[in-house]
Design a protein around this motif. Structure first.
Motif, PDB file in Angstrom:
ATOM      1  N   ALA A 168      37.974  41.070  49.035  1.00  0.00           N
ATOM      2  CA  ALA A 168      36.923  41.921  49.607  1.00  0.00           C
ATOM      3  C   ALA A 168      35.825  41.084  50.239  1.00  0.00           C
ATOM      4  O   ALA A 168      35.282  41.438  51.299  1.00  0.00           O
ATOM      5  CB  ALA A 168      36.344  42.835  48.525  1.00  0.00           C
ATOM      6  N   TYR A 169      35.475  39.969  49.600  1.00  0.00           N
ATOM      7  CA  TYR A 169      34.421  39.101  50.138  1.00  0.00           C
ATOM      8  C   TYR A 169      34.832  38.510  51.482  1.00  0.00           C
ATOM      9  O   TYR A 169      34.089  38.605  52.475  1.00  0.00           O
ATOM     10  CB  TYR A 169      34.106  37.978  49.147  1.00  0.00           C
ATOM     11  CG  TYR A 169      33.160  36.931  49.717  1.00  0.00           C
ATOM     12  CD1 TYR A 169      31.795  37.174  49.794  1.00  0.00           C
ATOM     13  CD2 TYR A 169      33.642  35.714  50.200  1.00  0.00           C
ATOM     14  CE1 TYR A 169      30.927  36.232  50.339  1.00  0.00           C
ATOM     15  CE2 TYR A 169      32.785  34.764  50.736  1.00  0.00           C
ATOM     16  CZ  TYR A 169      31.429  35.039  50.806  1.00  0.00           C
ATOM     17  OH  TYR A 169      30.568  34.105  51.350  1.00  0.00           O
ATOM     18  N   PHE A 170      36.014  37.882  51.529  1.00  0.00           N
ATOM     19  CA  PHE A 170      36.433  37.249  52.774  1.00  0.00           C
ATOM     20  C   PHE A 170      36.672  38.285  53.872  1.00  0.00           C
ATOM     21  O   PHE A 170      36.395  38.017  55.050  1.00  0.00           O
ATOM     22  CB  PHE A 170      37.689  36.408  52.539  1.00  0.00           C
ATOM     23  CG  PHE A 170      37.439  35.165  51.725  1.00  0.00           C
ATOM     24  CD1 PHE A 170      36.534  34.218  52.154  1.00  0.00           C
ATOM     25  CD2 PHE A 170      38.098  34.963  50.531  1.00  0.00           C
ATOM     26  CE1 PHE A 170      36.285  33.075  51.411  1.00  0.00           C
ATOM     27  CE2 PHE A 170      37.875  33.828  49.778  1.00  0.00           C
ATOM     28  CZ  PHE A 170      36.962  32.869  50.215  1.00  0.00           C
ATOM     29  N   SER A 171      37.152  39.448  53.520  1.00  0.00           N
ATOM     30  CA  SER A 171      37.320  40.506  54.512  1.00  0.00           C
ATOM     31  C   SER A 171      35.979  40.940  55.084  1.00  0.00           C
ATOM     32  O   SER A 171      35.852  41.201  56.292  1.00  0.00           O
ATOM     33  CB  SER A 171      38.035  41.710  53.889  1.00  0.00           C
ATOM     34  OG  SER A 171      39.350  41.377  53.496  1.00  0.00           O
ATOM     35  N   ALA A 172      34.955  41.015  54.233  1.00  0.00           N
ATOM     36  CA  ALA A 172      33.619  41.380  54.690  1.00  0.00           C
ATOM     37  C   ALA A 172      33.054  40.325  55.633  1.00  0.00           C
ATOM     38  O   ALA A 172      32.455  40.649  56.671  1.00  0.00           O
ATOM     39  CB  ALA A 172      32.692  41.576  53.493  1.00  0.00           C
ATOM     40  N   CYS A 173      33.245  39.054  55.289  1.00  0.00           N
ATOM     41  CA  CYS A 173      32.776  37.973  56.162  1.00  0.00           C
ATOM     42  C   CYS A 173      33.445  38.045  57.525  1.00  0.00           C
ATOM     43  O   CYS A 173      32.794  37.921  58.574  1.00  0.00           O
ATOM     44  CB  CYS A 173      33.066  36.616  55.515  1.00  0.00           C
ATOM     45  SG  CYS A 173      32.172  36.272  53.988  1.00  0.00           S
ATOM     46  N   ASP A 174      34.756  38.232  57.510  1.00  0.00           N
ATOM     47  CA  ASP A 174      35.503  38.274  58.766  1.00  0.00           C
ATOM     48  C   ASP A 174      35.128  39.494  59.584  1.00  0.00           C
ATOM     49  O   ASP A 174      35.028  39.431  60.816  1.00  0.00           O
ATOM     50  CB  ASP A 174      37.001  38.267  58.465  1.00  0.00           C
ATOM     51  CG  ASP A 174      37.823  37.822  59.652  1.00  0.00           C
ATOM     52  OD1 ASP A 174      37.414  36.857  60.324  1.00  0.00           O
ATOM     53  OD2 ASP A 174      38.869  38.436  59.918  1.00  0.00           O
ATOM     54  N   GLY A 175      34.884  40.618  58.898  1.00  0.00           N
ATOM     55  CA  GLY A 175      34.469  41.823  59.616  1.00  0.00           C
ATOM     56  C   GLY A 175      33.129  41.654  60.290  1.00  0.00           C
ATOM     57  O   GLY A 175      32.932  42.102  61.435  1.00  0.00           O
ATOM     58  N   ALA A 198      24.613  42.505  54.495  1.00  0.00           N
ATOM     59  CA  ALA A 198      24.919  43.917  54.279  1.00  0.00           C
ATOM     60  C   ALA A 198      26.404  44.128  54.017  1.00  0.00           C
ATOM     61  O   ALA A 198      26.786  44.927  53.149  1.00  0.00           O
ATOM     62  CB  ALA A 198      24.476  44.744  55.487  1.00  0.00           C
ATOM     63  N   ALA A 199      27.252  43.400  54.736  1.00  0.00           N
ATOM     64  CA  ALA A 199      28.700  43.548  54.559  1.00  0.00           C
ATOM     65  C   ALA A 199      29.140  43.085  53.184  1.00  0.00           C
ATOM     66  O   ALA A 199      29.956  43.744  52.522  1.00  0.00           O
ATOM     67  CB  ALA A 199      29.439  42.768  55.646  1.00  0.00           C
ATOM     68  N   VAL A 200      28.595  41.969  52.728  1.00  0.00           N
ATOM     69  CA  VAL A 200      28.960  41.445  51.409  1.00  0.00           C
ATOM     70  C   VAL A 200      28.458  42.379  50.311  1.00  0.00           C
ATOM     71  O   VAL A 200      29.154  42.639  49.322  1.00  0.00           O
ATOM     72  CB  VAL A 200      28.410  40.016  51.229  1.00  0.00           C
ATOM     73  CG1 VAL A 200      28.510  39.553  49.777  1.00  0.00           C
ATOM     74  CG2 VAL A 200      29.159  39.053  52.147  1.00  0.00           C
ATOM     75  N   ALA A 201      27.235  42.898  50.474  1.00  0.00           N
ATOM     76  CA  ALA A 201      26.691  43.830  49.483  1.00  0.00           C
ATOM     77  C   ALA A 201      27.582  45.057  49.342  1.00  0.00           C
ATOM     78  O   ALA A 201      27.886  45.506  48.228  1.00  0.00           O
ATOM     79  CB  ALA A 201      25.273  44.245  49.875  1.00  0.00           C
ATOM     80  N   GLU A 202      28.031  45.605  50.471  1.00  0.00           N
ATOM     81  CA  GLU A 202      28.878  46.800  50.430  1.00  0.00           C
ATOM     82  C   GLU A 202      30.244  46.486  49.834  1.00  0.00           C
ATOM     83  O   GLU A 202      30.801  47.272  49.050  1.00  0.00           O
ATOM     84  CB  GLU A 202      29.042  47.374  51.837  1.00  0.00           C
ATOM     85  CG  GLU A 202      29.880  48.641  51.881  1.00  0.00           C
ATOM     86  CD  GLU A 202      29.980  49.233  53.276  1.00  0.00           C
ATOM     87  OE1 GLU A 202      30.692  50.248  53.432  1.00  0.00           O
ATOM     88  OE2 GLU A 202      29.359  48.686  54.209  1.00  0.00           O
TER      89      GLU A 202
END
Length: 388
Positions: free
Chosen positions: A32-39, A255-259
């Motif tokens: 989830a973390y790496f997906s958020a970073c990439d997003g 914000a992406a990492v928090a979500e």
């Protein structure tokens, strides 16, 4: 293990979350973390995009790791005047100044998240690793990358992989160590008692002079995203260090990492009056807290000794949850050593696809290692004690 296949995919999202996290259990820096970073990088067009390398057998996924492609300047480890001299020299030979690198690891993590399925024995792990190396070599050739590299291998992973990587022609380069604070204490007073008298006195003095600093712990940063990003950038600009693309966060990262992480991502906010003076992003695991990023408003944060306030707040956060390790990153080593941290070595393993260039780079590597060229690390070596 039969029918072992390796491939590089363009997005971590192409791998099932359960398969990824089973290879890297308990990590806050998870699928989830790496997906958020990439997003966030994809949405903003800023920052480095991450794909992944994955190895499967007839049963399922047996190995995973994030990968990214970037251009590495040979003068990246140099700082200050040495960087300026190197930039001037590289203008004369621009073709030698930068190398295209297919890198295993992530620009958004401080160690290489290479994981294997728990069901593999030592022989099967070695076979999976060999297939992974072949997939990386094929991808590097297809992408016209000069080098394949493993970024920030921690000691345990490096000890396991080093024999195989050396046989495959990889050389080593010292990366920046990771500062880690061990906390085998019942409370904050126990921690303070473990420090030297001078350091303990300094922390107490700074806390007494901090004034009215209000601390809030939040999950989510709705309404504060812009301020937090601005504080991070201000702190990065003031650091005096520049590692290029490897330290650039895409807009929307926080914000992406928090979500994505929910309660595993805790924002510690420091207010002076109604003004946000600083923030910490903490990534929380069962046995470790990663102090991921710190951003401060200058000179307000400095006037209120917010660094010392935040350090003690994070120590208390860990102790109240019986978490025995606070990982504090790859910067500001002088203060972290004084406050009791130890430095965990980190290693880069690399191989140039041209044998002559590999021979040359392997011999230059000791002179360009990050751990020897960081100014604070160089200064710390001149002192026999952390309080130096």
């Amino acid at each position: 293990m039969k029918m072992v296949v390796g491939r590089v995919v363009g997005s971590i999202a192409e791998i099932e979350e359960a398969d990824w996290d089973a290879c890297l259990p308990g990590e806050a820096e998870c699928h989830a973390y790496f997906s958020a970073c990439d997003g966030a990088a994809a949405a903003s067009g800023v920052g480095l995009r991450c794909g992944a390398v994955v190895v499967t057998d007839s049963v399922g996924v047996v190995a995973v790791a994030p990968v990214f492609l970037f251009t590495y300047r040979l003068d990246t480890p140099l700082q200050g005047r040495a960087r300026r001299w190197a930039e001037a020299a590289f203008r004369l030979v621009p073709g030698l100044a930068a190398l295209r690198v297919l890198c295993v690891g992530s620009p958004y993590a401080e160690r290489c998240h290479l994981g294997f399925a728990a069901r593999l024995d030592a022989a099967a792990r070695a076979e999976a690793m060999q297939v992974l190396l072949t997939a990386l070599e094929d991808e590097a050739r297809a992408r016209a990358a000069h080098l394949v590299a493993f970024k920030d291998l921690a000691p345990r992973e490096d000890a396991e992989l080093a024999p195989m990587l050396r046989c495959a022609g990889f050389a080593s380069l010292g990366s920046l160590p990771v500062a880690t604070l061990d906390l085998p204490f019942a409370d904050a007073e126990g921690y303070l008692a473990s420090l030297s008298g001078a350091t303990r006195k300094d922390i107490r003095r700074k806390l007494a002079k901090a004034g009215a600093v209000r601390i809030e712990h939040r999950v989510g940063v709705v309404g504060l995203e812009g301020q937090i990003e601005a504080l991070y950038e201000a702190t990065r600009d003031c650091s005096g260090l520049d590692y290029g693309e490897l330290e650039v966060l895409p807009p929307g990262y926080f914000a992406a990492v928090a979500e994505a992480l929910g309660e595993r991502a805790v924002f510690v906010l420091y207010f002076v009056g109604d003004t946000l003076a600083a923030f910490n992003l903490l990534l929380v695991e069962p046995d470790r807290v990663i102090d991921k990023f710190l951003g401060m408003r200058y000179p307000l944060a400095r006037n209120h000794n917010v660094y010392a306030v935040s350090w003690m707040a994070n120590v208390r956060f860990c102790l109240e949850r019986a978490i025995g390790e606070l990982q504090t990153g790859q910067t500001a080593y002088a203060s972290k050593l004084r406050f009791g941290s130890r430095l965990v070595p980190s290693t880069i393993r690399f191989r140039h696809r041209n044998h002559l260039m590999q021979w040359l780079l392997a011999r230059l590597a000791p002179r360009f290692s990050f751990d020897h060229l960081d100014p604070q690390l160089a200064s710390s070596r001149t002192f026999p004690f952390p309080d130096g």
